[in-house]
Every structure is written in C-alpha cells, then in structure tokens.
Design a protein around this motif. Structure first.
Motif, PDB file in Angstrom:
ATOM      1  N   THR A 125       2.721 -64.885 -95.629  1.00 38.77           N
ATOM      2  CA  THR A 125       1.883 -66.010 -95.042  1.00 38.77           C
ATOM      3  C   THR A 125       2.448 -66.441 -93.719  1.00 38.77           C
ATOM      4  N   ARG A 126       3.622 -66.615 -93.851  1.00 36.83           N
ATOM      5  CA  ARG A 126       4.598 -66.847 -92.616  1.00 36.83           C
ATOM      6  C   ARG A 126       4.717 -65.696 -91.506  1.00 36.83           C
ATOM      7  N   GLY A 151       0.605 -69.279 -92.162  1.00 38.76           N
ATOM      8  CA  GLY A 151      -0.012 -70.493 -92.910  1.00 38.76           C
ATOM      9  C   GLY A 151       0.725 -70.806 -93.626  1.00 38.76           C
ATOM     10  N   ARG A 152       0.679 -72.450 -94.109  1.00 36.12           N
ATOM     11  CA  ARG A 152       1.188 -72.861 -95.138  1.00 36.12           C
ATOM     12  C   ARG A 152       0.607 -72.368 -96.590  1.00 36.12           C
ATOM     13  N   ARG A 156      -2.602 -74.021-101.289  1.00 34.88           N
ATOM     14  CA  ARG A 156      -3.651 -73.064-101.598  1.00 34.88           C
ATOM     15  C   ARG A 156      -3.628 -72.878-103.047  1.00 34.88           C
ATOM     16  N   THR A 240      -9.457 -63.703 -96.290  1.00 34.72           N
ATOM     17  CA  THR A 240      -8.383 -64.437 -96.179  1.00 34.72           C
ATOM     18  C   THR A 240      -7.219 -64.452 -97.089  1.00 34.72           C
TER      19      THR A 240
END
Length: 333
Positions: A125-126, A151-152, A156, A240
């Motif tokens: 994600t990072r 994204g963080r 989530r 996503t």
C-alpha cells in the motif's frame, strides 16, 4: 549425510535439511543423528533411504512424503517429527495407517508470520519496493509532492481468511493500526474473543470479499481450501483491494490472480508463498503492483530455534514412551 557417533539404545534420527547450529547440536547430544551436510532438499530416493534407516525422520516443508514413499519406509520408522507447523506435504493418514506417528511445531511461528503479513500490507500500500529500487539505482532526484503516492492502512477494512492463531495475531496488530477487522472462518470465534479482537464475523466468504480493502490469507492448505480464492471469488473483490498471503500458495488460483493484477482488476498483492513452490509464474514476477518474498514469514532466529526445541521435545517424549505433545491426527486436518 554427516553421521554423529552413535550410542547404544539411542533413537536413530535423520534430519533432511540443515537446521540452526544450536538445534543440530542438541539433537546430537540426545540421539544418534544424521545431519544434512548441504542445505539442499533430499531427492525422493534419498528420502526413501532415510526412512528405511531411521527410527525418526525430521523433514521440512520441502519434503513431499506421500503414500508411495511411506510404503518404502519399512518397519523401523515410527515417528515423523516435522520441522514446521504445516503438514500438507505429509500424507498423515497413510503414515498413521502404517503405525507412524506425525508431529509438528504449532504456535512457534505465529507472531513472526503475523509481523510479515502486516509488513506486506505496508509494503504494497505504501509502494516501499518501488522507493527502494529508485534509491538503489540512483534514480532519485529529490522529493516531490506527487511522487510515490500510496495509501494509508488506517481505517481500511481488513478481511482475514482463517482466524486461527496467526489470523488472530494479525487482527491484534491491525487494531493498533486502526483497521476495521472482519473475518471468515470455518467456526465462529467465541463472543469474548471477537470482542477482544474487535472483529466482525462473516458466514459468507463471498460477501466478505466484496467489502474488504485488504485481504490477509491465513488458512492452511487442505483439500477444502485448494483454490478457495478461485477466479470467481477474486472477481468479487474491489479493484482497489490488496491481497496478502503468508499461509499457503495453493489457497489462491495463482493464474487468475496474475491475470487480474496485470489487468488492474486488483490493486496489488503481497505474497510470501506460491502455488507451485519456488516455480513462480514469470508474469506474476514481472507485475509492478506485486511484492514477492521467498517464504520468509517464519524466518527469524528466535522462531527457527523454537521450532527445533519443539521437534526435540516431541522426539524425546516419544522416546520416553509417551504421546508427543504436538501429535497430528488426520481428523485435525
């Protein structure tokens, strides 16, 4: 094989791979042990000979011990003390039918594997591997407000497939990161455990998959979990979504996963295990939105030594005429 000088009345133990030095030294103190000189897997013929020559075999996940191989074991072999928690590479039912007990090393790798699951979530994600590659190649020319945007994970929805020891350890870590924990399991957890983990149970795997942002696979490989994440189920997930697998590669239809990642139907994947062992689909290897690791989930010094300690306890208990503490039965699989 490197043979340690035998002593009378000691069990003959054959180890199929190199183990940590402390583990090998302790095995040599207690048993008449044959150690592997090189860190390579045994051939099928070598395994068959080892099983004929030993009272106890200490294999690893790289040793496929099926019914045909067990049929060649002869009468001497009485215990297969697996170095590892997973036993899907051993035909436990055939072993038991021949009077051969099977043990494993449960619980030891729980925390290490859960750490790796979170590490893979962050890596994907990072976009950590992309940043690392840019730095190592010398291509980085300075900070930019629009570069390397990931994204963080806080906030989530995390779906956990398989809520055993490792799944629960992943849930505890996810809570710290502020994730919403959802899970699917063969059996629902006790209410107090759900409350502790702040976890929501989904009876329907399909419904959970359609709603989560990150999926952590923590289910064993059994006939019922083979391709549990089929092409149909993967298509239920958000484009996503990210998939992380630190359990067994066979749980996912790897070809379908590869197609969807390359087509942009899934955002990314972090994989520490693969459907065909180290024979990885080149198209998967080349996908830019995938982080691949060489089955490192349990690879800590502490974990490997603790696995060895469990193997030794199982063998010693067996040698003393008692039931090993980590006995594996076909009904457990």
């Amino acid at each position: 094989m490197a043979d340690i000088a035998p002593k009378r009345d000691r069990l003959k133990v054959v180890v199929t791979r190199r183990l940590p030095k402390a583990v090998e030294a302790r095995l040599a103190e207690l048993f008449d042990v044959s150690l592997r000189e090189t860190d390579t897997g045994m051939t099928r013929e070598e395994l068959a000979q080892a099983m004929r020559d030993s009272d106890v075999l200490v294999p690893t996940i790289t040793d496929q011990i099926d019914a045909g191989l067990l049929a060649q074991a002869g009468e001497r072999l009485r215990l297969i003390a697996n170095y590892g928690a997973g036993v899907d590479h051993i035909d436990v039912a055939s072993a038991r039918s021949r009077g051969i007990q099977v043990t494993n090393t449960p619980g030891v790798v729980t925390e290490d594997t859960a750490d790796m699951a979170i590490a893979l979530m962050l890596a994907v994600t990072r976009r950590i591997p992309e940043g690392l590659a840019e730095m190592q190649s010398g291509r980085w020319d300075g900070w930019s407000p629009t570069a390397h945007l990931g994204g963080r994970i806080g906030g989530r929805r995390l779906g956990i497939l398989g809520m055993g020891r490792i799944g629960q350890a992943v849930a505890r870590r996810a809570n710290v990161f502020g994730m919403q924990v959802h899970y699917h399991n063969r059996r629902r957890l006790r209410p107090e455990t759900e409350a502790e983990l702040h976890a929501t149970w989904w009876e329907s795997l399909d419904q959970m998959l359609a709603r989560v942002d990150i999926l952590s696979i923590n289910a064993p490989h059994t006939p019922s979990t083979f391709h549990l994440l089929s092409a149909r189920r993967l298509k239920l997930m958000k484009p996503t979504a990210v998939i992380v697998n630190t359990s067994r590669g066979e749980v996912i239809d790897e070809n379908a996963l590869t197609r969807m990642l390359r087509a942009g139907d899934l955002a990314g994947a972090g994989l520490d295990v693969f459907e065909h062992g180290h024979d990885i689909n080149p198209r998967l290897r080349e996908a830019p939105n995938v982080v691949l690791l060489p089955h490192m989930g349990s690879a800590t010094v502490e974990g490997r030594n603790e696995m060895g300690e469990k193997v030794i306890i199982n063998i010693k208990t067996f040698a003393d005429g008692h039931r090993p503490p980590d006995m594996v039965l076909p009904s457990m699989l």
